[in-house]
Design an enzyme around this catalytic site. Structure first.
Site, PDB file in Angstrom:
ATOM      1  N   HIS A  24       0.840  -1.205   0.000  1.00  0.00           N
ATOM      2  CA  HIS A  24       0.000   0.000   0.000  1.00  0.00           C
ATOM      3  C   HIS A  24       0.873   1.252   0.000  1.00  0.00           C
ATOM      4  O   HIS A  24       1.283   1.720   1.076  1.00  0.00           O
ATOM      5  CB  HIS A  24      -0.899  -0.006   1.241  1.00  0.00           C
ATOM      6  N   HIS A 252      -3.897   3.468  -3.344  1.00  0.00           N
ATOM      7  CA  HIS A 252      -4.087   2.950  -1.985  1.00  0.00           C
ATOM      8  C   HIS A 252      -3.382   1.603  -1.769  1.00  0.00           C
ATOM      9  O   HIS A 252      -2.626   1.447  -0.813  1.00  0.00           O
ATOM     10  CB  HIS A 252      -5.578   2.801  -1.650  1.00  0.00           C
ATOM     11  N   GLU A 389     -17.085  -3.279  24.654  1.00  0.00           N
ATOM     12  CA  GLU A 389     -16.346  -4.544  24.728  1.00  0.00           C
ATOM     13  C   GLU A 389     -15.130  -4.563  23.810  1.00  0.00           C
ATOM     14  O   GLU A 389     -14.050  -5.008  24.197  1.00  0.00           O
ATOM     15  CB  GLU A 389     -17.272  -5.721  24.389  1.00  0.00           C
ATOM     16  N   HIS A 451     -29.086 -14.006  24.851  1.00  0.00           N
ATOM     17  CA  HIS A 451     -28.057 -13.963  25.891  1.00  0.00           C
ATOM     18  C   HIS A 451     -27.434 -15.341  26.180  1.00  0.00           C
ATOM     19  O   HIS A 451     -26.612 -15.462  27.074  1.00  0.00           O
ATOM     20  CB  HIS A 451     -28.655 -13.420  27.197  1.00  0.00           C
TER      21      HIS A 451
HETATM   22  C1  LIG Z   1     -11.558  -3.963  10.055  1.00  0.00           C
HETATM   23  C2  LIG Z   1     -11.001  -3.818   8.674  1.00  0.00           C
HETATM   24  N1  LIG Z   1     -11.848  -3.761   7.624  1.00  0.00           N
HETATM   25  C3  LIG Z   1     -11.357  -3.660   6.371  1.00  0.00           C
HETATM   26  C4  LIG Z   1     -10.021  -3.625   6.139  1.00  0.00           C
HETATM   27  C5  LIG Z   1      -9.473  -3.584   4.713  1.00  0.00           C
HETATM   28  N2  LIG Z   1      -8.902  -2.238   4.430  1.00  0.00           N
HETATM   29  C6  LIG Z   1      -7.607  -2.006   4.535  1.00  0.00           C
HETATM   30  S1  LIG Z   1      -7.203  -0.427   4.228  1.00  0.00           S
HETATM   31  C7  LIG Z   1      -8.808  -0.020   3.915  1.00  0.00           C
HETATM   32  C8  LIG Z   1      -9.186   1.387   3.540  1.00  0.00           C
HETATM   33  C9  LIG Z   1      -8.683   2.335   4.555  1.00  0.00           C
HETATM   34  O1  LIG Z   1      -8.862   3.638   4.152  1.00  0.00           O
HETATM   35  P1  LIG Z   1      -7.994   4.777   4.820  1.00  0.00           P
HETATM   36  O2  LIG Z   1      -7.962   4.585   6.286  1.00  0.00           O
HETATM   37  O3  LIG Z   1      -8.502   6.061   4.322  1.00  0.00           O
HETATM   38  O4  LIG Z   1      -6.536   4.483   4.312  1.00  0.00           O
HETATM   39  P2  LIG Z   1      -5.819   5.109   3.021  1.00  0.00           P
HETATM   40  O5  LIG Z   1      -6.700   4.851   1.836  1.00  0.00           O
HETATM   41  O6  LIG Z   1      -5.649   6.548   3.296  1.00  0.00           O
HETATM   42  O7  LIG Z   1      -4.545   4.341   2.939  1.00  0.00           O
HETATM   43  C10 LIG Z   1      -9.634  -1.136   4.061  1.00  0.00           C
HETATM   44  C11 LIG Z   1     -11.091  -1.122   3.868  1.00  0.00           C
HETATM   45  C12 LIG Z   1      -9.165  -3.707   7.268  1.00  0.00           C
HETATM   46  N3  LIG Z   1      -7.844  -3.715   7.156  1.00  0.00           N
HETATM   47  N4  LIG Z   1      -9.686  -3.761   8.499  1.00  0.00           N
END
Ligand SMILES: Cc1ncc(C[n+]2csc(CCOP(=O)(O)OP(=O)(O)O)c2C)c(N)n1
Length: 634
Positions: A24, A252, A389, A451
């Site tokens: 990334h 990204h 939680e 529950h």
């Molecule tokens: C809980 C979770 N859901 C989905 C993902 C997959 N994922 C990784 S990065 C991302 C997008 C994140 O966007 P942003 O925080 O704006 O990062 P940027 O594009 O600026 O690198 C997703 C959906 C993950 N790592 N964790």
């Protein structure tokens, strides 16, 4: 110089990702300017990544791992240029998302949002440590980078709300506000006013252009002096410096391409023909960090030497807890709900072990986790997590990683569903974190199927690097804790709401073997294997069946994971005849050790616990009929 450092980091990241053909680049390149400035503020000793009073740095968006590793490499941690070249390769020090075996990585991140809660946890742990040892000894900051994705996750609300409540002025969150996530511009899914949201959570909020060095510098200065937790909203461009891919969601999560990287390097005065280039003056500048870190630690150690004898002894106990001092209660012959025996054990551990603390997600009176007369966080040991939680467990993961504390997290077993992602990270990191889950089965009764846990026992047993104990009485409970305290991984205690009959002494094996013989007869036709509340049901049923000349042994299995690791001879010794697993829970994993399983493979029912147990067949009458039907070959 700051710009040159930043560009060095940018291109190191771009080259790492290009070489791996995976990763990334967007966030690392967008954050390079900020981290370049942070390198002047961060107090750490790369030669000693575990120095107690270091600033903690958390990258909540773990996908920016190239940034983590290139920064740690330049700062002098034990990560070589070859390690950077091995980015994302099998068994490298530089895995896809940060993991704790890499020197300098404080906590594993990747599941978005959790890192923010980890940072809150580090900040809480630092507050606590500072109160225990003195502000002279613990006075560091916690820095956390996060992105749009982290702030969209619910856990960020939970954790920041607690951070505001506790006025964690040692916490600085840097929000990489680039308005881009995977599907495009974040406005398609997210348009809230972050500034107002964080102000409402009692944060100081600063807004800057994340590529303007003066603004970044001023923001860090202000944040360090803030009397509240601080959010720096840094407006950035994703993949800053990547020419036509700057600002695009295509940057990204995919390599930029060799040609584009070359052009980008040329545009910023780097040699387009070179990869992994680190200009000499950038190297020299970062080497100074290592020297400074050494010096700072040496000064700090002098302060530790000057501590009072009491404080020195306390620090030693926090660093190396002595479990031999625990006065475990004797539950022999006592009929008790295991949540009650567990509450008494917790209190004894907390009295004897200074670093032992924790709390519940607003269920302490029901979980029996109140540490009596031991006060509330930050001065005392009881942490009131509120109904949060997920954040509770991510915060306690950080407490566990801090180096001084042994945390527990508590809730009803059913609500473990709300914390599973962070429990999984605890297991992945193999950290000592104790989970107290009460109200363990349909024994919950009237509250009904919403529950009543059914499949939860299976899911925790299936989680690698963890031990799940479903104990049958107070004596088993104590033994389980003795194992848990010695084990370097999470331990999960699954405990009953209702009173259970005290069990007799083991006949062969013990809790440490996971399962042991509790009742043995000559020529047993069956072995009834059970855990928790079903152990005494099996004992009573075995007595009833003997009257009908059906001979059954009974095995108690407080820990499935320990049991399946036993050798075949042990298993053969305790599992005689046909093995029938009896648990008021989903039956899946029991098929690995049993011929038949008497479990519950549907959701529960609302009613008096006795009636619900009866309905699902967990009575002497019904269980006996089942065993008799097996004899008759029905
Ligand atoms: C809980 C979770 N859901 C989905 C993902 C997959 N994922 C990784 S990065 C991302 C997008 C994140 O966007 P942003 O925080 O704006 O990062 P940027 O594009 O600026 O690198 C997703 C959906 C993950 N790592 N964790």
């Amino acid at each position: 110089m700051l710009q040159k450092q930043a560009n060095t980091i940018r291109f190191l990241c771009a080259d790492m990702i290009q070489k791996a053909n995976s990763g990334h680049p967007g966030a690392p390149m967008g954050l390079a300017d900020i981290i370049s400035v942070l390198s002047m503020y961060l107090i750490h000793n790369p030669k000693n990544p575990t120095w107690l009073n270091r600033d903690r740095l958390v990258f909540s968006g773990g996908h920016a791992s190239a940034l983590v590793y290139s920064f740690l490499h330049l700062s002098g941690y034990d990560i070589s240029l070859d390690d950077l070249k091995n980015f994302r390769q099998l068994h490298s020090k530089t895995p896809g998302h940060p993991e704790i075996f890499t020197p300098g990585v404080e906590i594993a991140t990747g599941p978005l949002g959790q890192g923010i809660a980890n940072a809150v946890g580090f900040a809480m742990a630092a507050k606590k440590a500072s109160l225990l040892l003195g502000e002279d000894i613990i006075n560091h900051k916690v820095y956390c980078f996060c992105g749009d994705g982290d702030l969209q996750e619910g856990i960020s609300y939970e954790a920041c709300s607690l951070a505001g409540l506790h006025k964690l002025d040692n916490l600085i969150i840097i929000y990489d506000s680039n308005n881009i996530s995977i599907e495009g511009d974040v406005s398609i899914a997210f348009d809230e006013n972050i500034k107002e949201r964080f102000k409402a959570q009692n944060f100081e909020v600063l807004q800057i252009n994340g590529h303007d060095f003066e603004q970044i510098d001023l923001a860090f200065k202000t944040a360090k002096e803030s009397k509240k937790p601080c959010l720096i909203i840094a407006h950035t461009k994703i993949a800053k410096g990547a020419l036509e891919l700057e600002g695009s969601h295509h940057s990204h999560g995919a390599p930029l391409g060799e040609e584009l990287i070359k052009k980008a390097k040329e545009a910023l005065g780097f040699n387009p023909q070179k990869t992994f280039e680190i200009p000499d003056d950038v190297r020299v500048r970062f080497e100074a960090v290592v020297e400074l870190g050494d010096l700072l630690q040496a000064k700090w150690e002098q302060k530790v030497k000057n501590l009072s004898e009491d404080k020195k002894a306390l620090l030693k106990e926090l660093l190396e807890p002595d479990f031999s001092k625990i006065n475990f209660p004797d539950f022999k012959g006592k009929d008790l709900a295991t949540r009650d025996s567990n509450g008494m054990i917790l209190n004894e551990i907390a009295k004897a072990v200074p670093g032992f603390l924790g709390g519940s997600a607003d269920l302490a009176p029901s979980n029996k986790t109140e540490l009596k007369d031991m006060g509330d966080f930050p001065y005392g040991k009881n942490i009131h997590f509120g109904i949060r939680e997920h954040a509770m467990v991510a915060i306690n993961n950080a407490f566990a990683r801090y180096g001084l504390f042994l945390p527990f997290s508590a809730t009803f077993f059913i609500f473990s569903e709300y914390l599973k992602p962070a429990a999984r990270m605890a297991a992945l990191m193999k950290i000592k974190h104790f989970f107290i889950f009460t109200h363990d089965s349909i024994g919950v009764g009237e509250d009904g199927p919403t529950h009543q846990p059914i499949e939860q026992l299976s899911t925790f047993r299936a989680m690698p690097n963890s031990l799940t104990f479903r104990v049958g009485d107070g004596v088993e409970n104590v033994k389980a804790w003795q194992i848990a305290l010695k084990t370097n991984m999470p331990s999960i205690f699954v405990l009953s709401r209702q009173k259970l009959n005290a069990l007799s002494d083991p006949i062969f094996g013990d809790v440490e073997n996971g399962a042991y013989l509790l009742k043995e007869e000559a020529n047993a036709k069956f072995t009834l294997l059970a855990s928790g509340s079903e152990v005494s049901l099996c004992l009573k049923t075995a007595i009833k069946l003997k009257e009908k000349n059906i001979i059954c042994n009974v095995v108690s299995m407080p820990c499935y994971e320990l049991f399946i690791k036993q050798d075949e001879a042990y298993k053969k010794r305790i599992l005689q005849g046909k093995v029938i697993g009896v648990e008021a829970a989903n039956s899946n994993e029991l098929y690995r050790v049993c011929d038949k399983v008497y479990g519950i493979d549907s959701f529960g029912e609302s009613g008096k616990d006795k009636d619900v147990f009866e309905f699902f067949g967990f009575s002497e009458e019904r269980l006996s009929s089942y065993i008799i039907s097996l004899c008759n070959g029905d």
